[in-house]
Design a protein around this motif. Structure first.
Motif, PDB file in Angstrom:
ATOM      1  N   VAL A   1      37.360  38.395  42.201  1.00  0.00           N
ATOM      2  CA  VAL A   1      38.501  38.087  41.334  1.00  0.00           C
ATOM      3  C   VAL A   1      38.177  38.421  39.885  1.00  0.00           C
ATOM      4  CG1 VAL A   1      39.931  36.220  40.411  1.00  0.00           C
ATOM      5  CG2 VAL A   1      39.459  36.320  42.864  1.00  0.00           C
ATOM      6  N   LYS A   2      36.968  38.083  39.436  1.00  0.00           N
ATOM      7  CA  LYS A   2      36.558  38.347  38.064  1.00  0.00           C
ATOM      8  C   LYS A   2      36.343  39.837  37.796  1.00  0.00           C
ATOM      9  CE  LYS A   2      34.214  33.907  37.176  1.00  0.00           C
ATOM     10  NZ  LYS A   2      35.012  33.520  35.998  1.00  0.00           N
ATOM     11  N   SER A   3      36.208  40.636  38.842  1.00  0.00           N
ATOM     12  CA  SER A   3      35.937  42.071  38.684  1.00  0.00           C
ATOM     13  C   SER A   3      37.195  42.898  38.440  1.00  0.00           C
ATOM     14  CB  SER A   3      35.234  42.613  39.941  1.00  0.00           C
ATOM     15  OG  SER A   3      34.005  41.952  40.168  1.00  0.00           O
ATOM     16  N   VAL A   4      38.362  42.282  38.582  1.00  0.00           N
ATOM     17  CA  VAL A   4      39.623  43.020  38.512  1.00  0.00           C
ATOM     18  C   VAL A   4      40.265  42.901  37.137  1.00  0.00           C
ATOM     19  CG1 VAL A   4      41.957  43.234  39.455  1.00  0.00           C
ATOM     20  CG2 VAL A   4      40.036  42.728  40.978  1.00  0.00           C
ATOM     21  N   ASN A   5      40.516  44.056  36.510  1.00  0.00           N
ATOM     22  CA  ASN A   5      41.219  44.120  35.232  1.00  0.00           C
ATOM     23  C   ASN A   5      42.707  44.365  35.516  1.00  0.00           C
ATOM     24  OD1 ASN A   5      42.317  44.690  32.737  1.00  0.00           O
ATOM     25  ND2 ASN A   5      40.604  45.954  32.049  1.00  0.00           N
ATOM     26  N   ARG A   6      43.481  43.294  35.492  1.00  0.00           N
ATOM     27  CA  ARG A   6      44.905  43.385  35.837  1.00  0.00           C
ATOM     28  C   ARG A   6      45.710  44.191  34.818  1.00  0.00           C
ATOM     29  NH1 ARG A   6      42.229  39.530  37.334  1.00  0.00           N
ATOM     30  NH2 ARG A   6      42.377  38.587  39.409  1.00  0.00           N
ATOM     31  N   ASP A   7      45.268  44.208  33.572  1.00  0.00           N
ATOM     32  CA  ASP A   7      45.980  44.979  32.550  1.00  0.00           C
ATOM     33  C   ASP A   7      46.027  46.461  32.912  1.00  0.00           C
ATOM     34  OD1 ASP A   7      46.430  42.698  31.072  1.00  0.00           O
ATOM     35  OD2 ASP A   7      44.709  42.993  29.751  1.00  0.00           O
TER      36      ASP A   7
ATOM     37  N   ASP B   1      36.292  39.238  34.056  1.00  0.00           N
ATOM     38  CA  ASP B   1      34.978  38.844  33.536  1.00  0.00           C
ATOM     39  C   ASP B   1      33.888  39.519  34.378  1.00  0.00           C
ATOM     40  OD1 ASP B   1      32.754  37.649  32.438  1.00  0.00           O
ATOM     41  OD2 ASP B   1      33.183  35.639  33.236  1.00  0.00           O
ATOM     42  N   PRO B   2      33.667  40.832  34.189  1.00  0.00           N
ATOM     43  CA  PRO B   2      32.693  41.548  35.019  1.00  0.00           C
ATOM     44  C   PRO B   2      31.265  41.013  34.889  1.00  0.00           C
ATOM     45  CG  PRO B   2      33.432  42.899  33.162  1.00  0.00           C
ATOM     46  CD  PRO B   2      34.336  41.717  33.220  1.00  0.00           C
TER      47      PRO B   2
ATOM     48  N   GLU C   1      26.850  37.826  37.625  1.00  0.00           N
ATOM     49  CA  GLU C   1      26.027  36.615  37.705  1.00  0.00           C
ATOM     50  C   GLU C   1      26.239  35.891  39.031  1.00  0.00           C
ATOM     51  OE1 GLU C   1      26.544  34.004  34.406  1.00  0.00           O
ATOM     52  OE2 GLU C   1      26.109  35.542  32.902  1.00  0.00           O
ATOM     53  N   LEU C   2      27.503  35.787  39.443  1.00  0.00           N
ATOM     54  CA  LEU C   2      27.813  35.127  40.713  1.00  0.00           C
ATOM     55  C   LEU C   2      27.210  35.889  41.887  1.00  0.00           C
ATOM     56  CD1 LEU C   2      31.539  34.225  40.015  1.00  0.00           C
ATOM     57  CD2 LEU C   2      29.747  32.569  40.560  1.00  0.00           C
ATOM     58  N   LEU C   3      27.303  37.197  41.864  1.00  0.00           N
ATOM     59  CA  LEU C   3      26.770  38.012  42.949  1.00  0.00           C
ATOM     60  C   LEU C   3      25.241  37.936  42.994  1.00  0.00           C
ATOM     61  CD1 LEU C   3      29.148  41.064  42.508  1.00  0.00           C
ATOM     62  CD2 LEU C   3      29.093  39.511  44.469  1.00  0.00           C
ATOM     63  N   ALA C   4      24.623  37.906  41.825  1.00  0.00           N
ATOM     64  CA  ALA C   4      23.167  37.761  41.764  1.00  0.00           C
ATOM     65  C   ALA C   4      22.747  36.410  42.349  1.00  0.00           C
ATOM     66  CB  ALA C   4      22.677  37.899  40.323  1.00  0.00           C
TER      67      ALA C   4
END
Length: 309
Positions: free
Chosen positions: A84-90, A125-126, A131-134
């Motif tokens: 979810v944090k990896s997606v730039n909706r703009d 928030d890439p 950080e979450l994936l790590a």
């Protein structure tokens, strides 16, 4: 008094070909059915043609790209939140305007159950995603892509082509996820195959106009008893049941908010789309009043108009 004696439906699968047929006079109207959606790129052509009319109406319809939380990598909430944090909706909104937009809530703004304060709850928030994936054990390999126990982080996204912009959207998602170190594999299938995957829970990420069809129908979309539901949570089931059995509208709105908060908190969906009901017609159709059905009714469209010569 009936002003049009006969209505002929023409099956034109390609979105751009439908617009060309409208320009040439082969058809008089398009876009009133979910099967005849107008591509955003073609709307510019329609607007420039003085003999055509383009209209946009707000819609309750919300289509999610949802995670499979029943098995596989997305049983881990950290992974879902990272995506979810990896997606730039703009960036995605640039290709969707004006036919639709992304949402950060499960309910469309046109709905009385829309909660304004939940808007913006999903943020790009890439760094936070990495950080979450790590934390979940995924590390970058020599090629810059994430891996764990020697296996790359690769997931599949299944969709059908009823949304003309989906090919561009998936291309953007591929690039955005790749920037974080995730390999996205995209597969386009026929509607029957997609609904079979939904029923069997045989997917990783999935997008379909068959789910999220109504912003009021949480049971179809998120309840474990829903045949095509993406939900897998008994607590959420209880909330949805309470929503449907609420004593009055005020109580139902309170439960709707709790349901939406739960869906967002648990990161059940990667991305939401709210598609406007956009339709175009020849100026020869006078006094047009279309009844724009929700996604569940593909061919039953009642409308009135007068066709001039």
């Amino acid at each position: 008094m009936v002003s049009i004696k006969r209505i002929k439906y023409s099956v034109i699968p390609d979105p751009h070909s439908r617009v060309m047929a409208l320009e040439s006079g082969q058809i008089h109207i398009t876009g009133i059915s979910p099967l005849s959606k107008i591509a955003a790129g073609d709307m510019v052509l329609i607007e420039k043609n003085k003999e055509l009319v383009l209209k946009h109406e707000p819609s309750f319809g919300v289509t999610p790209i949802a995670f499979n939380t029943t098995k596989g990598i997305f049983t881990d909430d950290r992974i879902r939140e990272a995506f979810v944090k990896s997606v730039n909706r703009d960036e995605i909104n640039k290709i969707l305007t004006p036919c639709s937009t992304t949402l950060t809530t499960p309910v469309a703004p046109a709905s009385p159950f829309y909660v304004e304060e939940l808007k913006g709850s999903q943020k790009y928030d890439p760094a936070g995603a990495q950080e979450l994936l790590a934390g979940a054990g995924w590390v970058k390999g020599t090629d810059g892509m994430l891996q764990k126990d020697g296996k790359p982080l690769q997931v599949s996204l299944t969709y059908i082509a009823s949304n003309p912009e989906m090919e561009q959207i998936t291309s953007i998602l591929e690039e955005q996820l790749k920037a974080v170190g995730i390999n996205l594999k995209v597969t386009q299938v026929e509607g029957g195959a997609l609904f079979a995957s939904l029923a069997k829970k045989d997917y990783e990420l999935i997008s379909s106009p068959g789910i999220g069809a109504s912003s009021l129908d949480f049971k179809t979309d998120y309840h474990t008893r829903g045949r095509y539901s993406v939900g897998n949570d008994r607590e959420l089931d209880q909330m949805i049941d309470q929503y449907f059995t609420a004593a009055n509208t005020d109580e139902q709105k309170k439960m709707s908010k709790k349901v939406q908060e739960k869906i967002l908190k648990d990161h059940l969906v990667l991305l939401y789309f709210n598609k406007n009901k956009s339709f175009a017609y020849t100026a020869k159709l006078q006094n047009l009043e279309p009844s724009l059905e929700e996604e569940c009714n593909f061919l039953r469209h009642i409308w009135k108009a007068k066709l001039s010569k």
